[in-house]
Design an enzyme around this catalytic site. Structure first.
Site, PDB file in Angstrom:
ATOM      1  N   GLY A 198       0.823  -1.212   0.000  1.00  0.00           N
ATOM      2  CA  GLY A 198       0.000   0.000   0.000  1.00  0.00           C
ATOM      3  C   GLY A 198       0.850   1.251   0.000  1.00  0.00           C
ATOM      4  N   ALA A 199       1.797   1.309  -0.946  1.00  0.00           N
ATOM      5  CA  ALA A 199       2.769   2.420  -0.935  1.00  0.00           C
ATOM      6  C   ALA A 199       2.477   3.459  -2.015  1.00  0.00           C
ATOM      7  CB  ALA A 199       4.184   1.868  -1.087  1.00  0.00           C
ATOM      8  N   SER A 200       1.286   3.406  -2.605  1.00  0.00           N
ATOM      9  CA  SER A 200       0.995   4.366  -3.682  1.00  0.00           C
ATOM     10  C   SER A 200       0.552   5.720  -3.149  1.00  0.00           C
ATOM     11  CB  SER A 200      -0.082   3.796  -4.618  1.00  0.00           C
ATOM     12  OG  SER A 200      -1.261   3.489  -3.900  1.00  0.00           O
ATOM     13  N   ARG A 201       0.253   5.806  -1.849  1.00  0.00           N
ATOM     14  CA  ARG A 201      -0.115   7.097  -1.251  1.00  0.00           C
ATOM     15  C   ARG A 201      -0.046   6.952   0.269  1.00  0.00           C
ATOM     16  NH1 ARG A 201      -4.934   5.001  -3.216  1.00  0.00           N
ATOM     17  NH2 ARG A 201      -6.297   4.218  -1.566  1.00  0.00           N
ATOM     18  N   TYR A 205     -12.613  -3.035  12.088  1.00  0.00           N
ATOM     19  CA  TYR A 205     -11.247  -2.537  11.863  1.00  0.00           C
ATOM     20  C   TYR A 205     -10.401  -2.720  13.128  1.00  0.00           C
ATOM     21  CZ  TYR A 205      -7.613   1.080  11.117  1.00  0.00           C
ATOM     22  OH  TYR A 205      -6.420   1.768  11.007  1.00  0.00           O
ATOM     23  N   VAL A 206     -10.947  -2.318  14.277  1.00  0.00           N
ATOM     24  CA  VAL A 206     -10.182  -2.374  15.526  1.00  0.00           C
ATOM     25  C   VAL A 206      -9.865  -3.823  15.896  1.00  0.00           C
ATOM     26  CG1 VAL A 206     -10.174  -1.780  17.976  1.00  0.00           C
ATOM     27  CG2 VAL A 206     -11.220  -0.219  16.330  1.00  0.00           C
ATOM     28  N   LYS A 236      -7.038  -5.002  13.630  1.00  0.00           N
ATOM     29  CA  LYS A 236      -5.781  -4.343  14.025  1.00  0.00           C
ATOM     30  C   LYS A 236      -5.257  -4.951  15.324  1.00  0.00           C
ATOM     31  CE  LYS A 236      -4.759  -1.177  10.978  1.00  0.00           C
ATOM     32  NZ  LYS A 236      -3.513  -1.279  10.215  1.00  0.00           N
ATOM     33  N   ILE A 275      -3.000  10.415  11.708  1.00  0.00           N
ATOM     34  CA  ILE A 275      -2.004  11.187  10.947  1.00  0.00           C
ATOM     35  C   ILE A 275      -2.630  11.492   9.587  1.00  0.00           C
ATOM     36  CG2 ILE A 275       0.304  11.157   9.910  1.00  0.00           C
ATOM     37  CD1 ILE A 275       1.227   9.342  12.182  1.00  0.00           C
TER      38      ILE A 275
END
Ligand SMILES: NC(=O)c1ccc[n+]([C@@H]2O[C@H](COP(=O)([O-])OP(=O)(O)OC[C@H]3O[C@@H](n4cnc5c(N)ncnc54)[C@H](OP(=O)(O)O)[C@@H]3O)[C@@H](O)[C@H]2O)c1
Length: 245
Positions: A12-15, A151-152, A155, A184
């Site tokens: 997932g490094a495209s953004r 999601y949590v 994770k 972030i």
């Protein structure tokens, strides 16, 4: 150039945070493989930005929700560093609305894909008797988050997964750590208003938002030999919004 002669696969490094991680690893000398699923133009932009900085990078397209896509992304190459960062949509659902499928979808991103990718890169790391795997979690593991339980939950599974992998792989010189970002802001948060941003960081001891670059430098530290005696640990990059874990 703390990462010279190391190669890294960043999912997932495209953004977003993945882009910042890929750029920082490359800036510190790693040969970086930029994984993405569909955002080819964005991935190409990251590739050219790394090359413009004098770094070395390649694309590693592959949809991590499919086993075939995972094999394509890893491409039987040897890596010193694996960063499990990719995320799909994170649905906001009440417990009445959430289905088991919603939970499974998150587990596919944060447990299944990292596990299958690890299996792809493990033979090479074991042969070198060296490797650093960095899983990207979230501060929500400590906080919980209403309406984001799928999601949590997924994770949170990364915490035990990280510790168990670290226990099993230590004897091969392979380290595994978890990095938990706080909120972030990245491209996908462009519609979040200034009021919401201020409300978040007013509760943060350092009273400001973190930057993708700050997160990326923590990942680079865990990827480098500066952290050679650190494994099975969690570093939370959130200005002190949570303590512990
Ligand atoms: N930003 C934050 O505030 C924050 C806070 C806590 C934790 N995190 C965690 O940090 C990580 C990065 O978050 P982010 O905010 O930077 O996310 P993002 O901006 O939404 O980026 C997601 C990345 O994942 C890729 N991706 C999506 N589906 C994929 C698939 N099926 N296969 C391969 N790649 C796929 C996307 O590329 P394509 O478009 O090509 O699919 C994109 O490069 C995530 O694990 C997230 O949970 C972020």
């Amino acid at each position: 150039m703390k990462l010279a002669n190391k190669s890294a696969l960043v999912t997932g490094a495209s953004r977003g945070l993945g882009k910042a991680i890929a750029m920082e690893l490359a800036r510190q000398g790693a040969e970086v493989y930029i994984n993405y699923s569909s955002s080819e133009q964005q991935a190409l932009d990251v590739l050219s930005q790394i090359r413009e900085q004098g770094g070395t990078a390649f694309l590693a397209q592959g949809d991590l929700t499919s086993e075939q896509g995972i094999k394509k992304a890893a491409a039987e190459r040897t890596y010193d560093i694996l960063v499990n960062n990719a995320t799909g949509p994170q649905p906001e659902l009440s417990l009445e609305e959430a289905t088991w499928k919603d939970y499974e979808d998150q587990l596919v991103f944060f447990v299944k894909a990292p596990l299958l990718l690890l299996k792809e890169v493990l033979p090479g790391m074991k042969q070198k008797r060296n490797g650093s795997v960095i899983n990207i979690g979230s501060e929500v593991i400590a906080l919980g988050n209403s309406h984001f339980s799928s999601y949590v939950t997924a994770k949170s599974a990364m915490l035990g997964m990280t510790r168990s992998w670290a226990s099993e792989l230590g004897e091969y010189g392979i380290r595994v750590n978890l990095v938990n970002p706080g909120f972030i802001p990245v491209e996908r948060h462009r519609d979040v208003g200034a009021k919401d941003i201020a409300a978040y960081h007013s509760g943060v001891p350092l009273n400001r938002m973190g930057t993708p670059e700050e997160l990326a430098r923590t990942v680079a530290f865990l990827a480098s030999d500066d952290s050679a005696y650190i494994t099975g640990q969690t570093i939370t990059v959130n200005g002190g919004n949570t303590f512990g874990i």
